[in-house]
Design an enzyme around this catalytic site. Sequence first.
Site, mmCIF file in Angstrom:
data_model
loop_
_atom_site.group_PDB
_atom_site.id
_atom_site.type_symbol
_atom_site.label_atom_id
_atom_site.label_comp_id
_atom_site.label_asym_id
_atom_site.label_seq_id
_atom_site.Cartn_x
_atom_site.Cartn_y
_atom_site.Cartn_z
ATOM 1 N N PRO A 1 0.824 -1.211 0.000
ATOM 2 C CA PRO A 1 0.000 0.000 0.000
ATOM 3 C C PRO A 1 0.856 1.259 0.000
ATOM 4 O O PRO A 1 1.810 1.362 0.760
ATOM 5 C CB PRO A 1 -0.783 -0.115 1.313
ATOM 6 C CG PRO A 1 -0.036 -1.109 2.143
ATOM 7 C CD PRO A 1 0.622 -2.034 1.185
ATOM 8 N N TYR B 1 -0.530 5.161 13.554
ATOM 9 C CA TYR B 1 -1.879 5.678 13.330
ATOM 10 C C TYR B 1 -2.799 5.199 14.472
ATOM 11 O O TYR B 1 -2.328 4.598 15.431
ATOM 12 C CB TYR B 1 -2.382 5.265 11.941
ATOM 13 C CG TYR B 1 -1.528 5.852 10.833
ATOM 14 C CD1 TYR B 1 -1.307 7.232 10.759
ATOM 15 C CD2 TYR B 1 -0.908 5.055 9.873
ATOM 16 C CE1 TYR B 1 -0.505 7.792 9.770
ATOM 17 C CE2 TYR B 1 -0.108 5.606 8.881
ATOM 18 C CZ TYR B 1 0.090 6.970 8.838
ATOM 19 O OH TYR B 1 0.887 7.521 7.867
HETATM 20 C C1 LIG Z 1 4.919 6.893 -1.071
HETATM 21 C C2 LIG Z 1 4.627 5.882 -0.018
HETATM 22 C C3 LIG Z 1 3.370 5.816 0.553
HETATM 23 C C4 LIG Z 1 3.051 4.851 1.512
HETATM 24 N N1 LIG Z 1 1.792 4.734 1.994
HETATM 25 C C5 LIG Z 1 1.448 3.680 2.786
HETATM 26 C C6 LIG Z 1 0.105 3.407 3.099
HETATM 27 O O1 LIG Z 1 -0.811 4.081 2.653
HETATM 28 N N2 LIG Z 1 -0.168 2.375 3.924
HETATM 29 C C7 LIG Z 1 0.829 1.578 4.429
HETATM 30 O O2 LIG Z 1 0.556 0.655 5.169
HETATM 31 N N3 LIG Z 1 2.114 1.794 4.100
HETATM 32 C C8 LIG Z 1 2.439 2.811 3.280
HETATM 33 N N4 LIG Z 1 3.745 2.981 2.892
HETATM 34 C C9 LIG Z 1 4.764 2.024 3.358
HETATM 35 C C10 LIG Z 1 4.987 0.937 2.300
HETATM 36 O O3 LIG Z 1 3.852 0.142 2.098
HETATM 37 C C11 LIG Z 1 6.162 0.029 2.682
HETATM 38 O O4 LIG Z 1 5.865 -0.640 3.881
HETATM 39 C C12 LIG Z 1 7.473 0.788 2.847
HETATM 40 O O5 LIG Z 1 7.651 1.739 1.822
HETATM 41 C C13 LIG Z 1 8.666 -0.161 2.831
HETATM 42 O O6 LIG Z 1 8.699 -0.901 1.634
HETATM 43 P P1 LIG Z 1 9.741 -0.577 0.427
HETATM 44 O O7 LIG Z 1 11.115 -0.637 1.031
HETATM 45 O O8 LIG Z 1 9.499 -1.675 -0.567
HETATM 46 O O9 LIG Z 1 9.431 0.781 -0.099
HETATM 47 C C14 LIG Z 1 4.063 3.965 1.944
HETATM 48 C C15 LIG Z 1 5.342 4.048 1.387
HETATM 49 C C16 LIG Z 1 5.628 4.974 0.404
HETATM 50 C C17 LIG Z 1 7.006 4.996 -0.212
#
Ligand SMILES: Cc1cc2nc3c(=O)[nH]c(=O)nc-3n(C[C@H](O)[C@H](O)[C@H](O)COP(=O)(O)O)c2cc1C
Length: 775
Positions: free
Chosen positions: A414, A575
């Site tokens: 997400p 949250y």
């Molecule tokens: C732009 C952005 C928006 C995010 N929004 C959410 C979100 O709405 N809900 C959520 O649970 N995590 C959110 N995250 C966290 C990501 O789901 C993920 O857990 C985090 O980026 C680590 O993964 P990655 O290293 O693959 O980016 C967001 C991350 C990014 C980069």
Amino acid sequence: MKIAVVGGGPGGLYFALLTKKAKPNWQIEVHEQNRADDTFGFGVVFSDETLEEFLSRDPQSYARISEAFAYWDDIIVRYKGREMRCAGNGFAGCSRLALLQILHRRCEDVGVKVHFEAPVSELSRFADCDVIVGADGINSRIREAYAAHFKPSLELKTNKYAWLGSTRPLDGFTFFFKQTEHGLICAHTYQYEPGRSTWVMEMSPQAWVGLGFDGLDEDASARRLEKIFAAELDGHNLITNRSLWRNFPRVFCENWWHKNIVLLGDAKATAHFSIGSGTKLAMECAIALSDALVEHGERSVEAAFRAYDEARRTEVQVTQHNADVSLAWFEHMERSNDMKPMQFAMVVMSRAKSITWDNLILRDEGFVKAFEDEWYQTYFDESGFDCRKTRPTPMFTPFKLRGMTFANRVVVSPMDQYSAVDGVPNDWHFVHYTTRAMGGAGLVYVEMTCPSADARISLGCTGLWNDAQEVEFKRIVDFVHANSDAKMCMQLGHAGRKGSTQLLWEEADHPLPEESANWPLTSASPIPYYQGISQVPAELDAGGMARIKADFVQAARRADRAGFDMLELHCAHGYLFASFLSPLTNSRKDKYGGSVENRVRYPLEVFRAMRDAWPSLKPMSIRISASDWAAGGISEDAVVAITEAFGQAGCDLVSTSSGQTVPEQQPVYGRMYQVPFAEAIRNVTGMKTMAVGAITEPGQINTIIACRRADLVALARPHLIDPYFTRRAAAWYGVATQATPPQYRSGMAQALREAGRTREKQVELQRKAKPRHRK
Ligand SMILES: Cc1cc2nc3c(=O)[nH]c(=O)nc-3n(C[C@H](O)[C@H](O)[C@H](O)COP(=O)(O)O)c2cc1C
Ligand SMILES: Cc1cc2nc3c(=O)[nH]c(=O)nc-3n(C[C@H](O)[C@H](O)[C@H](O)COP(=O)(O)OP(=O)(O)OC[C@H]3O[C@@H](n4cnc5c(N)ncnc54)[C@H](O)[C@@H]3O)c2cc1C
């Protein structure tokens, strides 16, 4: 220049040798408390790569080292009566004494004076020295004397270990896992010269006490271990040499130098013996310190120390982090103890992160094939999915939760797009989500969506409280279902005390600049996110709890009508629901605060009410922060209790994230850094988990699934720049079964052909680039 080196271990001696070679006029003396033939322990090991480095630095010592070394290629895991070998590892071992004596002789050759039986108790005697090198090992007195400047942190790890020897010959680096009535013991063993092998015995403190080692002296311990390992020792005895039981001290110094004193080797940072890198680290740091002093020392000792620090800090931290991950696995080895032998061996091989699926194929295809033979059969027995012939790699196997089957294990995590107006998804969301679904992931999450306007993080968040929002989400889901195999998950969340803030690319987590635009916040307790900056939230009362619960239930119904396949309750990242779970943000005195059972109560009430409204064939998940990365934060025991409670309430999957609870968090980032949390929940509770966080390569995903660290793997940022990540991975592994819309099939066919060729070329190049075998 005049240099005093305190400590004649591998670090101090190699530094002295290299520096004197480069600067014959410098006066360099080593002060060692022991005798020349006096050493603790048995053997040391080096990888091929490390030996290459030594070769380039001092061919003479390299020549002597390679004569003295036993060379082997296999790592062997002995477990549950099976022997599993993985070739292609390239290690060499020799006795520590032999290594030290080679270095003594080389020091003598080049004119370094080594004083034996010369303990150093204070440094005033070196007042005329330009540089003092503290290479006095793990218990460094120099580090402790100047602790205020070096700022060391020392953590004693829980497992007990003792370093012993044996005459038992071994033809590979062998991990013997021995089941006892009090738990597993691992013997880390390797031969370092003919007729001599190292045996480091490691076990949990419970096993150690249970087996009666508490109170036994060195000799009695060895005799008891001989009985336990009688079959493995094959008639040979264990030999002791100060083989006392210890707890591994993890040391890291914030500062590496003070005035003209500089720390080297174990004195500065230790790496757990399970990755065999202690001597390597010490000697590589010796190279860097020597280079820096040779280049800058005559002009400025401080400049030299800075250069040394710059050259080595990241490398030392990476190695130490890998060692920490490996160490942590051994602390919890029991958690993998229900596995079949090949899977257990796969876990042992890839425990420290640097070895992944792709890497293992390079090392030993036969090992991976043997793993696959066992794994696909077990997977078939447990799931009914038959991939025994197709073998698409673990990440491309289907996975089922309730009535829903995912085509593969890749998930678009997400990601809030902060682009909605009045909570309504628009063209941006349509293109964003449908493109990612077309990219081949098995499951696509939509961003945290809020069941009411005041539950939003920002004005750009999506919502699900009115028909317009439901209709737009339905449009996205319908398109995805019509044109791809991807399933869609709705993530519902409430921002709590982190609400009413600016967009991600503005000042994230900070209130809206225009005061009147902000809306009132609620949280578990009236604690603001940023003291003095963020709004103070109101403590959520019974009326508020009931209203929010009803909001989530109506949003769940809307999500079902919009066609979503799965529903997640967001209980992470500080949250609203996370604020109940973490002791850092929940100071309530009622039945929703205090014990973990109380803290989970409200999130659970909401989850249960949603579960009742959500079709029983559709799965539900939660996302949690499994660590707050801050003192006093959520513990592993609490995480286990929380996830088990959700499991009993009908939760099918735990999406394991971490942090963002408090602004003063100190996360330790790194490749796949949150995977150990998913693994702990998976192995302790048996619940299905999803891992996320700095996972960027298909090989990592395959390793995570193969090792049961998680059942699904989510990628967030990688999907922002590459919606087609999964298709590319399918092409890379030659998985032609990936469903592709007819409009795109010729592209997929080409990708498969091209990736096949690129892969062959890369494998060949990597094989050629591997250091050649020494013997
Ligand atoms: C732009 C952005 C928006 C995010 N929004 C959410 C979100 O709405 N809900 C959520 O649970 N995590 C959110 N995250 C966290 C990501 O789901 C993920 O857990 C985090 O980026 C680590 O993964 P990655 O290293 O693959 O980016 C967001 C991350 C990014 C980069
Ligand atoms: C169980 C176990 C197994 C290990 N296995 C391996 C392995 O397989 N491969 C590997 O690479 N590493 C291994 N290590 C790690 C390795 O032993 C160290 O990381 C490595 O020796 C560090 O080198 P060093 O020069 O910094 O310190 P050390 O080798 O500890 O040398 C420090 C020297 O300083 C001397 N000294 C201390 N205080 C004073 C003083 N006041 N005055 C004078 N002299 C002093 C000591 O006598 C010692 O000789 C293992 C460690 C343990 C505990």
